[in-house]
Design a protein around this motif. Sequence first.
Motif, PDB file in Angstrom:
ATOM      1  N   GLY A  17       0.817  -1.211   0.000  1.00  0.00           N
ATOM      2  CA  GLY A  17       0.000   0.000   0.000  1.00  0.00           C
ATOM      3  C   GLY A  17       0.852   1.262   0.000  1.00  0.00           C
ATOM      4  N   VAL A 159      -6.985  -2.962   6.040  1.00  0.00           N
ATOM      5  CA  VAL A 159      -7.576  -2.770   4.709  1.00  0.00           C
ATOM      6  C   VAL A 159      -7.742  -1.281   4.418  1.00  0.00           C
ATOM      7  N   TYR A 162      -4.146   0.444   3.496  1.00  0.00           N
ATOM      8  CA  TYR A 162      -3.513   0.262   2.188  1.00  0.00           C
ATOM      9  C   TYR A 162      -4.425   0.693   1.041  1.00  0.00           C
ATOM     10  N   THR A 163      -5.742   0.593   1.206  1.00  0.00           N
ATOM     11  CA  THR A 163      -6.647   1.037   0.135  1.00  0.00           C
ATOM     12  C   THR A 163      -6.681   2.559   0.050  1.00  0.00           C
ATOM     13  N   ALA A 171      -4.866  -2.251  -3.947  1.00  0.00           N
ATOM     14  CA  ALA A 171      -5.805  -3.363  -3.814  1.00  0.00           C
ATOM     15  C   ALA A 171      -5.453  -4.492  -4.774  1.00  0.00           C
ATOM     16  N   ASN A 174      -2.116  -6.294  -3.912  1.00  0.00           N
ATOM     17  CA  ASN A 174      -2.353  -7.131  -2.734  1.00  0.00           C
ATOM     18  C   ASN A 174      -3.215  -8.336  -3.076  1.00  0.00           C
ATOM     19  N   GLU A 175      -4.157  -8.169  -4.003  1.00  0.00           N
ATOM     20  CA  GLU A 175      -4.980  -9.310  -4.400  1.00  0.00           C
ATOM     21  C   GLU A 175      -4.148 -10.386  -5.086  1.00  0.00           C
ATOM     22  N   MET A 353      -9.351  -9.953   3.268  1.00  0.00           N
ATOM     23  CA  MET A 353      -8.858  -8.668   2.779  1.00  0.00           C
ATOM     24  C   MET A 353      -9.074  -8.521   1.279  1.00  0.00           C
ATOM     25  N   ALA A 357     -11.360  -5.478   0.363  1.00  0.00           N
ATOM     26  CA  ALA A 357     -10.679  -4.413  -0.382  1.00  0.00           C
ATOM     27  C   ALA A 357     -11.315  -4.228  -1.751  1.00  0.00           C
ATOM     28  N   SER A 361     -12.786  -0.658  -2.698  1.00  0.00           N
ATOM     29  CA  SER A 361     -12.225   0.099  -3.822  1.00  0.00           C
ATOM     30  C   SER A 361     -13.284   0.369  -4.886  1.00  0.00           C
ATOM     31  N   THR A 393     -13.545   5.785   1.362  1.00  0.00           N
ATOM     32  CA  THR A 393     -12.952   4.532   1.822  1.00  0.00           C
ATOM     33  C   THR A 393     -13.131   4.372   3.328  1.00  0.00           C
TER      34      THR A 393
END
Length: 552
Positions: A17, A159, A162-163, A171, A174-175, A353, A357, A361, A393
């Motif tokens: 993030g 969450v 970093y978002t 996002a 990280n995904e 997450m 996320a 997002s 967010t």
Amino acid sequence: MDYVLIAIYFVFVLGIGYLARSQVATSIDFFLSGRRLPAWVTGIAFVSANLGAVEIMGMSANGAQIGLATMHYYWIGAIPAMVFLGIVMMPFYYGSKVRSVPEFMRRRFGTGAHLVNALSFAVAQVLIAGVNLFLLATVINAVLGWPQWISLIVAAAVVLTYTALGGLSAAIYNEVLQFFVILAALVPLTVIGLIKVGGWSGLKEKVIDTHAPDGTVTATVSEQLSSWPGQALSGFESPVWSVIGIVFGLGFVLSFGYWTTNFVEVQRAMASDSMSSARRAPIIGAIPKMFIPFVVVVPGMICAAAIGDMIHLKNTGSGDGVTYNDAMLLMMRDILPNGLLGIAVAGLIASFMAGMAANVSAFNTVFSYDIWQQYVVKNREDRYYITVGRIATVAAVILAIGTATIASGYSNLMDYLQTLFGFFNAPLFATFILGMFWKRMTPTAGWVGLVGGTSAAVVVFLLQETGVINLPGQGMPFIAASAAFVVDILLSVAISLVTTPKPVAELNGFVYSMTDKSTLLGDDSRLPWIARPVPLAGVVLTLVVILNLVFH
């Protein structure tokens, strides 16, 4: 060791993030990653965004409760729609340069349908994010013993951090990480579980009938070991109506409604670096998607066949506090040693997450572009809308903490999730598909159809809840979604015939027959055949047909 592994995972997530923050210079960077990500990244993010705690816990619950028929959520209820999105619909999304699915609705149908879609989508994302939060709190409480309120706050804060810092890029990256962490957790769990029950043949020998609370059998052994005709999944006693319900209700209405119009998924493909990449993203995501049930559904079946608490629930219909949602947790508790337990917990945290996320997002994009900029504060500088997105967010995470309590009232969260999709996605798909292939459909029909279709799904839900109708098993979400789709189509056609359509000149890029496809699709002839969307789609569909035949 378990805590060290979890701590290392959190450091990586927050680090991604922080690094992604340096790439955010414009609102397109924040909300759509600047449209610069390669197909393999957006393809993995596409499937990872859906591989949340809801799917892992819910699908393992279905595996424990109804067995192999759960595979239909993947092979019938996902893969065909993902391929259709890549081949048919992504050229319109990506080629029109819209920033969200609701914005596509506005440019095709005007502000009426746009506002209905934007508001309903925002509500749905907050509700689904709440499900992810509730499941995470349940996991941490059961495995690590943390109080639920601490679990909610810690996970939500990570969450949120970093978002809000890196936007969609944070996002998505990280995904991708979370996808591999989830697999690292689920593959050993499945392998060890199969060894425990004596392999696939041993599992089939140990499967037992499922009993309702009144003691009646709701799914026999033979039904649980066959994917078709899937009466336990559809709720229909007739094999013929069961197949029709699964193919139409799940495979067409719910599936296409979710995968082709849900901005949570479409947003990942829209972040791709080219038209070809955008088309390939959902098709690439379909490849791991078709094999994920072997590490999600099968552990649920193992739990129901080998772990005492779940065996008691299946035998009597009363689990003394244990529900089918606990299948994955019971597997982790009874099968995994220390070290591997830490990886498994990190995997479940990662799944939470990834799911939350994705919801957050997508929510901040729709709120900022489609609600705030369109209807509240227009024509401000770009930096202003990035700030609005970060505030949205925070708001989404806080609201999700509140909606987590709703999810706690469902013993099988897939029922709750499919009900939400029936409310929001099924009518949206009807409006989309009709408007994309029928130039006569009017702006008035767009919003009236959406409202009418959603109302039809709500009516079916209320009739079921009040006992006026009785749809056993998981038939209610299928029927509600089908009702929403049919009512939306009928209303849209009727209203279109008595109202004025948009001028033909405004339909280029939004209606199939009015669009120059050669210009829209571009030229990918120089790519290897396997890297072209259409041949790749053919490979994916062939594989899913083979899986259906092998596990019929």
